[in-house]
Enzyme design. Structure first.
Site, mmCIF file in Angstrom:
data_model
loop_
_atom_site.group_PDB
_atom_site.id
_atom_site.type_symbol
_atom_site.label_atom_id
_atom_site.label_comp_id
_atom_site.label_asym_id
_atom_site.label_seq_id
_atom_site.Cartn_x
_atom_site.Cartn_y
_atom_site.Cartn_z
ATOM 1 C CE LYS A 71 -0.420 -0.423 5.011
ATOM 2 N NZ LYS A 71 -1.309 -0.802 6.115
ATOM 3 C CE1 TYR A 101 11.633 31.434 0.357
ATOM 4 C CE2 TYR A 101 11.953 29.057 0.509
ATOM 5 C CZ TYR A 101 11.535 30.172 -0.208
ATOM 6 O OH TYR A 101 11.036 30.030 -1.459
ATOM 7 C CG MET A 103 7.998 22.555 -2.297
ATOM 8 S SD MET A 103 6.778 23.407 -3.287
ATOM 9 C CE MET A 103 5.530 23.812 -2.092
HETATM 10 C C1 LIG Z 1 -0.568 -1.797 6.758
HETATM 11 C C2 LIG Z 1 -1.148 -3.063 7.127
HETATM 12 C C3 LIG Z 1 -0.335 -4.206 7.252
HETATM 13 C C4 LIG Z 1 1.165 -4.158 7.148
HETATM 14 O O1 LIG Z 1 1.673 -3.565 8.292
HETATM 15 P P1 LIG Z 1 3.219 -3.553 8.679
HETATM 16 O O2 LIG Z 1 3.258 -3.159 10.088
HETATM 17 O O3 LIG Z 1 3.884 -2.590 7.781
HETATM 18 O O4 LIG Z 1 3.716 -4.937 8.450
HETATM 19 C C5 LIG Z 1 -0.954 -5.404 7.512
HETATM 20 N N1 LIG Z 1 -2.302 -5.488 7.647
HETATM 21 C C6 LIG Z 1 -3.101 -4.414 7.575
HETATM 22 C C7 LIG Z 1 -4.559 -4.573 7.767
HETATM 23 C C8 LIG Z 1 -2.554 -3.166 7.323
HETATM 24 O O5 LIG Z 1 -3.352 -2.119 7.228
#
Ligand SMILES: *Cc1c(COP(=O)(O)O)cnc(C)c1O
Length: 702
Positions: free
Chosen positions: A372, A598, A647
């Site tokens: 993700k 800045y 930035m």
């Molecule tokens: C993000 C997430 C993971 C992975 O988490 P880590 O701590 O990075 O291993 C696993 N399960 C769910 C539901 C998550 O949201």
């Protein structure tokens, strides 16, 4: 395909050599009869072989499921063939005019027919034949069952046969002759994408659907019998009738069916390492070589020996094709574009981390790779591809758009969406073959109401109180009864797995017990609840004794712990997979008492050489690191960050790195400083990584 189907790969080369034979008559100076039986009969397996390969490897899966990816593969194949066809038409245009296959007086109907059915030069018919055949079979597969498609293809083949090698025999029958006379007005030959290709595509698909055959012993016998029948058929037709064309025989499909099964099994000792395009290239090029050899053969006597003539054409086409592929390969090595700010993913470290994780999880437990937030900032698609190479074939993302991005990049693994997806987007879940988490009872019911079957995993709220339905058996069973939810798994998420104090451990234990109680309840009711998983990275490290079907590895895949507050129970050697680099883009001396950047919070005490580095907070480097003594490394020299981070740039003091040249790479984030930075900032590696900006380019080759 590379290692598993060596027999097929090997035969692709043999088939290409056969096709060259068909156009050069290798045995003509020994005996024309031999050419009839070998070249024009046995060698006729070559083109059907290529069609079957397309059927087997390209369309087999599609015949089971018209999913996005399966359709996309067919689409890109068609585009590739069409492009090649156009290039080949242009390549042979002079010859087509020279030999009169097309001329300025070619009528529109003829031109169209040549383009779609016959090819504009004699061997080019293969291209439209594949394209039309694949289009037709794809369409039929969408509207009817596979056996229906097979039947239609067989009927089309029979019609084709009547206008091909059987024509001389059949044309005595008046209405048949009338039928074909009319047919030939549109299709001068029936050996085309309509009558010839579909059956062989279907035979390839058929073998794919059938899977591995057990009774292989009889196949060689059947192959010999059907080959004999084809030879007899060919002999009779060639001897006693006036043949119109000889691509199609009644018994040839049977030969192919048995031959192909043997080839699928065959593992020749010699490994033929060639590019996949080689056979097709030989096919395209060989008529050019024929023209050359033919021209010189009138001067050189021994070239009149047909076998030598054939071998010369074959070798010539081969060499030309290999040479072309060599040139093409060279052109691709373009020098890299200079970067501004770049993240580099260290491939071997990904591999290392995966094997470290495998060491500590139970042998039967598999890994879901969590990618993700753009793969924790490490590039969603690129990182996912690395995981697939490591054998991880199940990925998890947070949102449906991340999942679609993976599909569009051609990633075929299972993809679980961990977060909420609006039921209005259910069509996309189905279309892209994704697995949706059911994050509450209501969510499940709203998805079900849409009456569209989707794959999902049920998420339970066992005590973290973020997402998931109540772990109450009756309600959970209710979900399994919803007709449109294909529930393939049931999981939960731990809220305190990272800490080992008494409160945290108790909370985690209660969560695990609650999860296990639901599983037991379902099992007692005889419900097949699908696969199970509850541990993310810290669940793996602190509760290694758990034994579920999967673990959801996130941050540890990337080689980091989230923070260094507490050592996890299970030690593991992780290697950070990410480095962020930028460039020293400017140097200038600034006088004492001047302010830099800045604001006025950094004033020089003495005249100093200042450097500008091409990365800023918009690239994900926290602005709060400004003026905190952050040390960056460049060619083993230290440069301290000064003033406020901008930035797009930041400033450094070059006092200890005066002679570092412009354009040098500066290491911004690496295993040396990332953990320190997150500790100082009071955050997690997860946050720092996932905030790395879109503007960074990615180097993932190494
Ligand atoms: C993000 C997430 C993971 C992975 O988490 P880590 O701590 O990075 O291993 C696993 N399960 C769910 C539901 C998550 O949201």
């Amino acid at each position: 395909m590379k290692d598993r189907y060596q027999g097929i790969d090997f035969f692709r080369i043999i088939a290409a050599a056969m096709v060259v034979g068909i156009h050069t008559f290798p045995f003509s100076s020994i005996s024309p009869k031999l050419d009839e039986l070998i070249t024009l009969t046995v060698f006729r397996v070559a083109v059907p072989f290529f069609f079957m390969t397309t059927g087997y490897f390209l369309m087999g899966k599609l015949s089971f499921q018209q999913s996005y990816l399966n359709r996309k593969r067919v689409q890109s194949f068609l585009i590739k063939i069409l492009k090649l066809y156009v290039i080949a038409i242009l390549l042979f245009l002079p010859l087509s005019f020279y030999t009169g296959t097309i001329s300025t007086r070619t009528s529109l109907v003829k031109g169209v027919s040549a383009f779609f059915f016959e090819g504009t030069f004699y061997h080019l018919w293969y291209f439209p034949a594949v394209i039309i055949g694949v289009l037709l079979v794809t369409y039929l597969l969408r509207v009817m069952s596979f056996s229906g498609v097979m039947m239609i293809s067989f009927l089309l083949y029979l019609i084709g046969l009547g206008g091909d090698s059987w024509y001389g025999w059949l044309k005595g029958i008046e209405f048949v002759s009338l039928f074909y006379t009319n047919l030939f007005k549109v299709f001068p030959l029936t050996r085309n994408g309509l009558f010839f290709t579909p059956l062989y595509l279907c035979l390839g698909i058929y073998l794919y659907r059938k899977g591995k055959t057990k009774n292989i012993k009889e196949i060689p016998f059947f192959l010999v019998i059907s080959l004999m029948l084809t030879l007899i058929e060919s002999y009779l037709l060639h001897t006693y009738t006036e043949i119109k064309h000889d691509s199609m025989y009644f018994f040839l499909p049977f030969v192919m069916l048995f031959l192909y099964q043997l080839l699928l099994r065959w593992q020749p000792k010699i490994k033929w390492k060639t590019k996949e395009e080689l056979p097709l290239l030989i096919y395209v090029i060989h008529p050019l070589v024929i023209v050359v050899i033919h021209t010189i053969s009138s001067r050189i006597l021994f070239l009149k020996i047909s076998l030598i003539y054939y071998l010369l054409v074959l070798c010539g086409s081969w060499l030309l094709s290999v040479f072309y592929l060599h040139l093409k390969g060279k052109k691709k090595e373009i020098s890299p574009v200079p970067f501004r700010a770049e993240k580099k993913i260290l491939k071997e470290d990904v591999s290392h981390n995966v094997s470290e994780i495998k060491k500590i999880i139970p042998r039967k437990t598999k890994i879901i790779g969590v990618v993700k937030a753009n793969g924790y900032g490490c590039d969603l698609v690129g990182f996912s591809q690395l995981l697939l190479k490591e054998g991880i074939d199940f990925l998890a993302v947070a949102t449906i758009d991340e999942a679609i991005k993976l599909r569009k990049a051609g990633i075929a693994s299972d993809i679980l969406i961990l977060g909420y997806t609006d039921p209005k987007r259910i069509e996309e879940i189905a279309f892209y073959d994704l697995i949706q988490s059911v994050i509450s009872e209501e969510h499940g019911r709203l998805l079900n109401i849409r009456k569209m079957a989707i794959r999902c995993h049920l998420q339970l709220d066992t005590g973290m109180h973020r997402l998931g339905m109540q772990p109450e058996l009756g309600a959970v069973v209710g979900m399994y009864q919803l007709p449109y939810l294909k529930i393939e798994g049931i999981y939960s998420h731990l809220g305190s797995a990272d800490l080992l104090d008494e409160f945290s451990v108790n909370r985690t234990k209660r969560q695990i017990e609650s999860y296990q109680a639901v599983l037991k309840g379902l099992k007692d009711l005889g419900i097949d609840y699908g696969v199970t998983h509850i541990q993310s990275s810290y669940g793996i490290l602190n509760y290694p004794e758990l034994n579920f079907d999967y673990v959801r590895a996130g941050i540890i895949l990337y080689g980091f712990l989230s923070d260094s507050i507490q050592e996890p129970k299970q030690k593991i050697e992780l290697k950070p997979v990410l480095e962020v680099k930028a460039k020293l883009i400017s140097k200038r001396y600034v006088k004492a008492n001047e302010y830099v950047g800045y604001g006025t919070n950094y004033q020089l005490k003495k005249e100093t050489l200042i450097g500008v580095v091409s990365i800023g907070y918009a690239d994900g480097l926290p602005r709060s690191l400004s003026n905190q003594g952050l040390v960056l490394m460049c060619q083993d020299k230290r440069m301290t960050q000064i003033g406020n981070i901008c930035m797009d740039m930041l400033l450094v003091d070059l006092s200890q790195a005066e002679d570092v040249p412009l354009n040098s790479e500066v290491m911004i984030l690496s295993s040396d400083n990332i953990e320190q930075i997150v500790t100082d900032e009071g955050t997690l590696t997860n946050e720092l990584l996932s905030r790395l900006g879109e503007r960074l380019t990615t180097d993932i080759k190494n």
